[in-house]
Design a protein around this motif. Sequence first.
Motif, PDB file in Angstrom:
ATOM      1  N   VAL A 108      42.079  30.192  14.378  1.00  0.00           N
ATOM      2  CA  VAL A 108      41.910  31.306  13.444  1.00  0.00           C
ATOM      3  C   VAL A 108      41.473  32.554  14.210  1.00  0.00           C
ATOM      4  O   VAL A 108      41.981  33.657  13.971  1.00  0.00           O
ATOM      5  N   ASP A 109      40.555  32.379  15.156  1.00  0.00           N
ATOM      6  CA  ASP A 109      40.079  33.509  15.955  1.00  0.00           C
ATOM      7  C   ASP A 109      41.233  34.120  16.749  1.00  0.00           C
ATOM      8  O   ASP A 109      41.371  35.347  16.817  1.00  0.00           O
ATOM      9  N   ALA A 110      42.078  33.289  17.323  1.00  0.00           N
ATOM     10  CA  ALA A 110      43.234  33.788  18.086  1.00  0.00           C
ATOM     11  C   ALA A 110      44.214  34.521  17.173  1.00  0.00           C
ATOM     12  O   ALA A 110      44.774  35.556  17.552  1.00  0.00           O
ATOM     13  N   ALA A 111      44.404  34.011  15.962  1.00  0.00           N
ATOM     14  CA  ALA A 111      45.306  34.676  15.014  1.00  0.00           C
ATOM     15  C   ALA A 111      44.785  36.058  14.655  1.00  0.00           C
ATOM     16  O   ALA A 111      45.551  37.031  14.617  1.00  0.00           O
ATOM     17  N   PHE A 112      43.482  36.166  14.409  1.00  0.00           N
ATOM     18  CA  PHE A 112      42.901  37.476  14.081  1.00  0.00           C
ATOM     19  C   PHE A 112      42.987  38.438  15.263  1.00  0.00           C
ATOM     20  O   PHE A 112      43.237  39.624  15.083  1.00  0.00           O
ATOM     21  N   LYS A 113      42.769  37.931  16.468  1.00  0.00           N
ATOM     22  CA  LYS A 113      42.897  38.788  17.651  1.00  0.00           C
ATOM     23  C   LYS A 113      44.339  39.268  17.809  1.00  0.00           C
ATOM     24  O   LYS A 113      44.581  40.389  18.225  1.00  0.00           O
ATOM     25  N   GLY A 114      45.290  38.424  17.470  1.00  0.00           N
ATOM     26  CA  GLY A 114      46.695  38.822  17.540  1.00  0.00           C
ATOM     27  C   GLY A 114      47.072  39.831  16.465  1.00  0.00           C
ATOM     28  O   GLY A 114      47.912  40.703  16.691  1.00  0.00           O
ATOM     29  N   MET A 115      46.437  39.738  15.303  1.00  0.00           N
ATOM     30  CA  MET A 115      46.748  40.659  14.203  1.00  0.00           C
ATOM     31  C   MET A 115      46.094  42.022  14.378  1.00  0.00           C
ATOM     32  O   MET A 115      46.565  43.007  13.826  1.00  0.00           O
ATOM     33  N   ARG A 116      45.017  42.096  15.126  1.00  0.00           N
ATOM     34  CA  ARG A 116      44.252  43.330  15.262  1.00  0.00           C
ATOM     35  C   ARG A 116      45.117  44.522  15.690  1.00  0.00           C
ATOM     36  O   ARG A 116      45.062  45.576  15.056  1.00  0.00           O
ATOM     37  N   PRO A 117      45.953  44.409  16.741  1.00  0.00           N
ATOM     38  CA  PRO A 117      46.766  45.576  17.118  1.00  0.00           C
ATOM     39  C   PRO A 117      47.764  45.990  16.029  1.00  0.00           C
ATOM     40  O   PRO A 117      48.046  47.175  15.849  1.00  0.00           O
ATOM     41  N   VAL A 118      48.268  45.016  15.306  1.00  0.00           N
ATOM     42  CA  VAL A 118      49.221  45.330  14.236  1.00  0.00           C
ATOM     43  C   VAL A 118      48.514  46.077  13.111  1.00  0.00           C
ATOM     44  O   VAL A 118      49.051  47.052  12.569  1.00  0.00           O
ATOM     45  N   VAL A 119      47.324  45.664  12.766  1.00  0.00           N
ATOM     46  CA  VAL A 119      46.555  46.345  11.721  1.00  0.00           C
ATOM     47  C   VAL A 119      46.250  47.773  12.143  1.00  0.00           C
ATOM     48  O   VAL A 119      46.380  48.722  11.353  1.00  0.00           O
ATOM     49  N   VAL A 120      45.871  47.946  13.415  1.00  0.00           N
ATOM     50  CA  VAL A 120      45.601  49.297  13.912  1.00  0.00           C
ATOM     51  C   VAL A 120      46.865  50.145  13.812  1.00  0.00           C
ATOM     52  O   VAL A 120      46.826  51.299  13.375  1.00  0.00           O
ATOM     53  N   ALA A 121      47.999  49.585  14.189  1.00  0.00           N
ATOM     54  CA  ALA A 121      49.263  50.326  14.106  1.00  0.00           C
ATOM     55  C   ALA A 121      49.609  50.664  12.660  1.00  0.00           C
ATOM     56  O   ALA A 121      50.077  51.771  12.371  1.00  0.00           O
ATOM     57  N   LEU A 122      49.387  49.735  11.750  1.00  0.00           N
ATOM     58  CA  LEU A 122      49.672  49.994  10.337  1.00  0.00           C
ATOM     59  C   LEU A 122      48.771  51.082   9.774  1.00  0.00           C
ATOM     60  O   LEU A 122      49.165  51.834   8.883  1.00  0.00           O
ATOM     61  N   MET A 123      47.546  51.179  10.283  1.00  0.00           N
ATOM     62  CA  MET A 123      46.647  52.238   9.842  1.00  0.00           C
ATOM     63  C   MET A 123      46.995  53.564  10.520  1.00  0.00           C
ATOM     64  O   MET A 123      46.813  54.627   9.931  1.00  0.00           O
ATOM     65  N   PHE A 124      47.485  53.485  11.746  1.00  0.00           N
ATOM     66  CA  PHE A 124      47.770  54.693  12.510  1.00  0.00           C
ATOM     67  C   PHE A 124      49.095  55.347  12.093  1.00  0.00           C
ATOM     68  O   PHE A 124      49.232  56.569  12.158  1.00  0.00           O
ATOM     69  N   ALA A 125      50.055  54.548  11.636  1.00  0.00           N
ATOM     70  CA  ALA A 125      51.377  55.079  11.275  1.00  0.00           C
ATOM     71  C   ALA A 125      51.308  56.168  10.207  1.00  0.00           C
ATOM     72  O   ALA A 125      51.949  57.216  10.358  1.00  0.00           O
ATOM     73  N   PRO A 126      50.551  56.007   9.114  1.00  0.00           N
ATOM     74  CA  PRO A 126      50.462  57.104   8.140  1.00  0.00           C
ATOM     75  C   PRO A 126      49.805  58.356   8.716  1.00  0.00           C
ATOM     76  O   PRO A 126      50.141  59.470   8.326  1.00  0.00           O
ATOM     77  N   VAL A 127      48.869  58.166   9.656  1.00  0.00           N
ATOM     78  CA  VAL A 127      48.214  59.313  10.283  1.00  0.00           C
ATOM     79  C   VAL A 127      49.247  60.135  11.051  1.00  0.00           C
ATOM     80  O   VAL A 127      49.276  61.368  10.949  1.00  0.00           O
ATOM     81  N   VAL A 128      50.098  59.458  11.799  1.00  0.00           N
ATOM     82  CA  VAL A 128      51.148  60.160  12.549  1.00  0.00           C
ATOM     83  C   VAL A 128      52.095  60.863  11.587  1.00  0.00           C
ATOM     84  O   VAL A 128      52.474  62.010  11.804  1.00  0.00           O
ATOM     85  N   GLY A 129      52.448  60.193  10.496  1.00  0.00           N
ATOM     86  CA  GLY A 129      53.330  60.811   9.505  1.00  0.00           C
ATOM     87  C   GLY A 129      52.708  62.047   8.881  1.00  0.00           C
ATOM     88  O   GLY A 129      53.386  63.052   8.661  1.00  0.00           O
ATOM     89  N   LEU A 130      51.417  61.985   8.591  1.00  0.00           N
ATOM     90  CA  LEU A 130      50.726  63.140   8.012  1.00  0.00           C
ATOM     91  C   LEU A 130      50.584  64.273   9.023  1.00  0.00           C
ATOM     92  O   LEU A 130      50.569  65.446   8.658  1.00  0.00           O
ATOM     93  N   ALA A 131      50.472  63.912  10.298  1.00  0.00           N
ATOM     94  CA  ALA A 131      50.258  64.928  11.330  1.00  0.00           C
ATOM     95  C   ALA A 131      51.523  65.734  11.634  1.00  0.00           C
ATOM     96  O   ALA A 131      51.423  66.852  12.147  1.00  0.00           O
ATOM     97  N   LYS A 132      52.675  65.192  11.307  1.00  0.00           N
ATOM     98  CA  LYS A 132      53.921  65.929  11.565  1.00  0.00           C
ATOM     99  C   LYS A 132      53.910  67.235  10.780  1.00  0.00           C
ATOM    100  O   LYS A 132      53.653  67.258   9.589  1.00  0.00           O
ATOM    101  N   GLY A 133      54.171  68.296  11.458  1.00  0.00           N
ATOM    102  CA  GLY A 133      54.227  69.596  10.805  1.00  0.00           C
ATOM    103  C   GLY A 133      52.879  70.279  10.653  1.00  0.00           C
ATOM    104  O   GLY A 133      52.805  71.382  10.118  1.00  0.00           O
TER     105      GLY A 133
END
Length: 180
Positions: A108-133
Motif C-alpha cells: 500500500v505504501d509503494a502504491a501511494f508513493k507511485g500515485m504521488r507524482p500523478v496527483v501532483v500533476a493532476l493538481m498542477f495541470a489546471p494551474v498551467v491552464g489558468l496561467a496561459k494568457g
Amino acid sequence: MRKFVELFLSFLKIGLFTFGGGYAMIPVIEREVVTRHHWVEERDFFDLLTLAQSAPGPISLNASVFVGYKMYGYWGALAALLGVALPSFLIILIVAIFFSQIRENPIVDAAFKGMRPVVVALMFAPVVGLAKGMKWWAMAVAAAVATAVWYFGFSPIYLLIVAAVAGLLWAARKGKEVKR
C-alpha cells in the motif's frame, strides 16, 4: 412520508451507481428526475442545472438540493441531498476506518508513493491552464501569494479576502476612469 422516501431512494441510486464526478451524474439525474418520475419538466431541469452550476459546491449535490426543494421544499432538499451524498460518505468512512490498518503495509505504501507524482500533476495541470494568457504581473502576484502561503504560512482565506478587496478597488478605479 412516502414521497420523501421515494425522493431519497432515487437520489441514493444516483449516488451509488454514478462515478466520475458531478458532471458524470447529470445525465443520470436527468433520466431519473425528468424521464422516469416526471418530477421536473426538461426546460425546468436545465434551469435548475444552470443554477446548480453557478452555486458554490459540487454540481451533483447542488442539483439534488434544487430538485428536492422544487419538489417538496426544505425536507425534499434534505432527502435528495442525503440520498446523493450518503454513498460517497459511507465509502470514504469505510476506507478511513480500514486505512489505518493497511497504511503500514509495504505494498500500500509503494502504491501511494507511485500515485504521488500523478496527483501532483493532476493538481498542477489546471494551474498551467489558468496561467496561459496571464500577464507577467499576474504571474508575479501568483508567485508571491504561493510563497506567502507555503513559506511564510499565511492563511489562504486572508489572502483571498485581500485579493477580492483589491479587485473591487481596481474595478471601481477603472470605472471612474471610463466615466471621465
